[in-house]
Scaffold this active site. Structure first.
Site, short mmCIF file in Angstrom:
data_model
loop_
_atom_site.label_atom_id
_atom_site.label_comp_id
_atom_site.label_asym_id
_atom_site.label_seq_id
_atom_site.Cartn_x
_atom_site.Cartn_y
_atom_site.Cartn_z
N LYS A 4 13.70 -5.07 -10.42
CA LYS A 4 13.07 -5.07 -11.75
C LYS A 4 14.12 -4.88 -12.85
O LYS A 4 14.11 -5.57 -13.87
CB LYS A 4 12.04 -3.96 -11.84
N GLY A 19 1.26 2.24 -5.58
CA GLY A 19 0.59 0.98 -5.87
C GLY A 19 -0.02 0.32 -4.66
O GLY A 19 -1.16 -0.18 -4.70
N ARG A 20 0.71 0.31 -3.55
CA ARG A 20 0.22 -0.38 -2.35
C ARG A 20 -0.88 0.39 -1.63
O ARG A 20 -1.43 -0.10 -0.64
CB ARG A 20 1.40 -0.67 -1.41
N GLU A 74 5.91 -8.97 -15.40
CA GLU A 74 5.05 -10.08 -15.01
C GLU A 74 3.63 -9.90 -15.54
O GLU A 74 3.02 -10.83 -16.10
CB GLU A 74 5.02 -10.22 -13.48
N HIS A 77 -2.54 -23.74 15.55
CA HIS A 77 -2.10 -25.11 15.34
C HIS A 77 -0.86 -25.16 14.45
O HIS A 77 -0.53 -26.22 13.90
CB HIS A 77 -3.24 -25.94 14.74
N GLU A 98 7.21 -2.60 2.36
CA GLU A 98 7.61 -1.85 1.17
C GLU A 98 7.69 -0.36 1.48
O GLU A 98 8.48 0.37 0.88
CB GLU A 98 6.64 -2.11 0.02
N LYS A 107 0.35 0.54 -14.15
CA LYS A 107 0.42 1.99 -14.36
C LYS A 107 1.14 2.32 -15.66
O LYS A 107 0.67 3.13 -16.46
CB LYS A 107 1.11 2.66 -13.17
#
Length: 548
Positions: free
Chosen positions: A512, A267-268, A212, A384, A353, A206
């Site tokens: 951040k 964002g999510r 990153e 398993h 979040e 954005k």
């Protein structure tokens, strides 16, 4: 004060929880042959069965009353109307506007955002069609074969989860690769698979400053220029999803190749926006629209269904019941469709979040747990791995089991075997196996009384483990849209019911900021900040070893 513990429904539920903690699910089924019909709901393409949750008629009524006393309907209407319910950031919360297939006007600060969304969708359509048809060409005149999507968090998890879920419907026009980790290993592995002259990079950030993402983007440009040898070629191979045109221009991306976002999209919750461009590129724009349509169907259901029939609301109420009243601190997401293997990670971000908060709307400390730890994996693999703990561990983990009637790929009896496991596990978790059943089974196998006495305690399963079963008709584009929207509205309802702001993420921002300071210490001379002795020691150790 906004703390919900003062509500009469909360107090009634507290009393009910003490009563039901002494109850067993198997007994509830034995005493009510109509339990499945009573505690299951249908919406198009989805069966939602919550009859294996530890509730009874009165508890369900009290949970519905809790939603009403929390003014959930009013909050829901505010969200759909574009009011700024993300009050800590003074923003609207309008991921629903991104899939508003009815195109009804939604105003934010006097602007009809529906028109903005439609304009951006048209831009996505045109661009994805040009790339997929081969009309869009790279610096050597060749068409695109590979798309590398670079982003992190919501800019990555949503698109990747959807493309993985729907890869059976891809037509092999393009390959798509995702890079989210700043660890250079991931980017290097992707770049080994692609050729510079036939690769399109989609950079999603954005602000176009996310550390990153921008490190991965810059390294991608450097790799690209080793082949292209011409910075002007960047414009043919890099596009962006961002609101920061100044930064994208500096990067070499033409304005017409920047797709926008809005501050009313978290964002999510953003895969429905241009963040979903990799979905449209990989599957085709029409498939992307089908995902939007599935979500819109659930939006309409959530807006109009009575509380007692409202699936996302019921999902939220069950989570609040299990977490805040019964004291279960985690929840498993267990898809029995390989296509949905990324769903647990996606929902982990979405819920934790959003609702991992410690204060109420008015800043008071919350006296109850607001969010369970969300985790999980595909059900067959989980059986398993960790199901032993789910069946016999001394913790109880409520679980959502998700399956489909029709497989994406029909192969012999595979799907019947898959579904037999799906059905057996929820039955076993509900009913368990008592001492009498264990003894009878061991006797039938010829075990002596001494052997039985040694084994019986180890083989008892207490059961009474709550589960929800979600059965989709088929994991197709609309189904994926429906499923995600169900969980999105669940998260919203949880936040309202528990009086926490679901749409900020100040904890993410804290990390951040600290990382930016430490990055400067690691990469620049004469930069030092104050730290605790542990952090300072770790920094010194890293720099000493690194400098060698």
């Amino acid at each position: 004060m906004n703390c919900r513990t003062s509500l009469s429904s909360w107090q009634a539920l507290t009393t009910s929880s003490e009563r039901l903690k002494k109850q067993h699910l198997k007994t509830l089924f034995d005493s009510d042959s109509g339990r499945f019909d009573k505690f299951s709901r249908h919406i198009p393409g989805v069966l939602f069965d919550f009859s294996k949750q530890l509730i009874d008629d009165s508890t369900f009524e009290q949970l519905v009353s809790l939603a009403k006393e929390s003014d959930l309907a009013a909050w829901r209407d505010k969200m759909f109307a574009g009011e700024k319910i993300n009050f800590t950031e003074d923003r609207a919360v309008l991921h629903v506007a991104l899939r508003n297939r009815a195109n009804t006007p939604i105003l934010v600060d006097g602007t009809n955002v529906t028109e903005q969304v439609q304009s951006e969708l048209e831009k996505m359509k045109g661009f994805s069609e040009r790339v997929r048809s081969g009309e869009w060409q790279g610096y050597t005149g060749k068409s695109v074969k590979d798309v590398v999507a670079i982003g992190v968090g919501g800019s990555n998890l949503g698109p990747q989860m959807v493309t993985e879920a729907l890869s059976a419907y891809a037509d092999n026009t393009l390959n798509v690769h995702y890079v989210s980790n700043v660890d250079g290993v991931q980017l290097a592995q992707v770049l080994k698979k692609v050729e510079a002259e036939t690769t399109l990079f989609v950079i999603s950030s954005k602000t176009f400053t996310t550390s990153e993402t921008m490190n991965n983007a810059r390294s991608s440009v450097n790799w690209f220029l080793e082949s292209a040898q011409d910075k002007s070629a960047i414009a043919k191979h890099f596009v962006a999803v961002s609101t920061n045109l100044e930064k994208t221009r500096e990067f070499g991306i033409a304005d017409e190749n920047v797709f926008t976002m809005w501050d009313w999209v978290g964002g999510r919750f953003s895969l429905w926006s241009a963040i979903g461009l990799p979905i449209a590129l990989y599957l085709g724009y029409d498939k992307f629209v089908e995902v939007l349509e599935g979500a819109f169907e659930v939006d309409e259901h959530f807006k109009t269904a009575e509380f007692e029939q409202n699936v996302p609301l019921i999902m939220a109420l069950l989570s609040v019941w299990n977490t805040s009243f019964l004291g279960h601190t985690s929840q498993a997401i267990l898809p029995y469709d390989q296509a949905l293997h990324m769903l647990p990670a996606y929902l982990q971000q979405g819920e934790m979040e959003s609702n991992g908060k410690h204060v109420t709307f008015d800043g008071q400390t919350v006296p109850y747990t607001t969010v369970p730890i969300i985790w999980g994996m595909t059900g067959i693999n989980g059986q398993h791995a960790f199901y032993q703990c789910l069946h016999q561990g001394n913790v109880i983990v409520p679980a959502d089991f998700i399956a489909s009637v029709e497989p994406q790929v029909a192969l012999g009896k595979h799907h019947d075997v898959l579904l037999s496991n799906f059905l057996a596990q929820t039955e076993a978790m509900m009913a368990g196996v008592n001492e009498e059943q264990v003894r009878n089974d061991l006797q039938s196998k010829g075990k002596s009384e001494e052997e039985i006495n040694e084994l019986v305690a180890h083989k008892i399963h207490k059961g009474n483990r709550p589960t929800t079963s979600i059965v989709l008709d088929k994991v197709d584009a609309k189904a994926v849209g429906r499923l995600i929207a169900m969980y999105e509205h669940k998260i919203f309802c949880q936040g309202i019911i528990l009086s926490v702001c679901s749409f900020d993420q100040w904890g993410v921002e804290l990390g951040k900021g600290l990382a930016n300071n430490i990055e400067a210490e690691l990469t620049e001379e004469n930069v030092a900040y104050e730290h605790d002795s542990s952090t300072a020691g770790l920094i010194a150790y890293y720099k000493q070893k690194r400098n060698k």
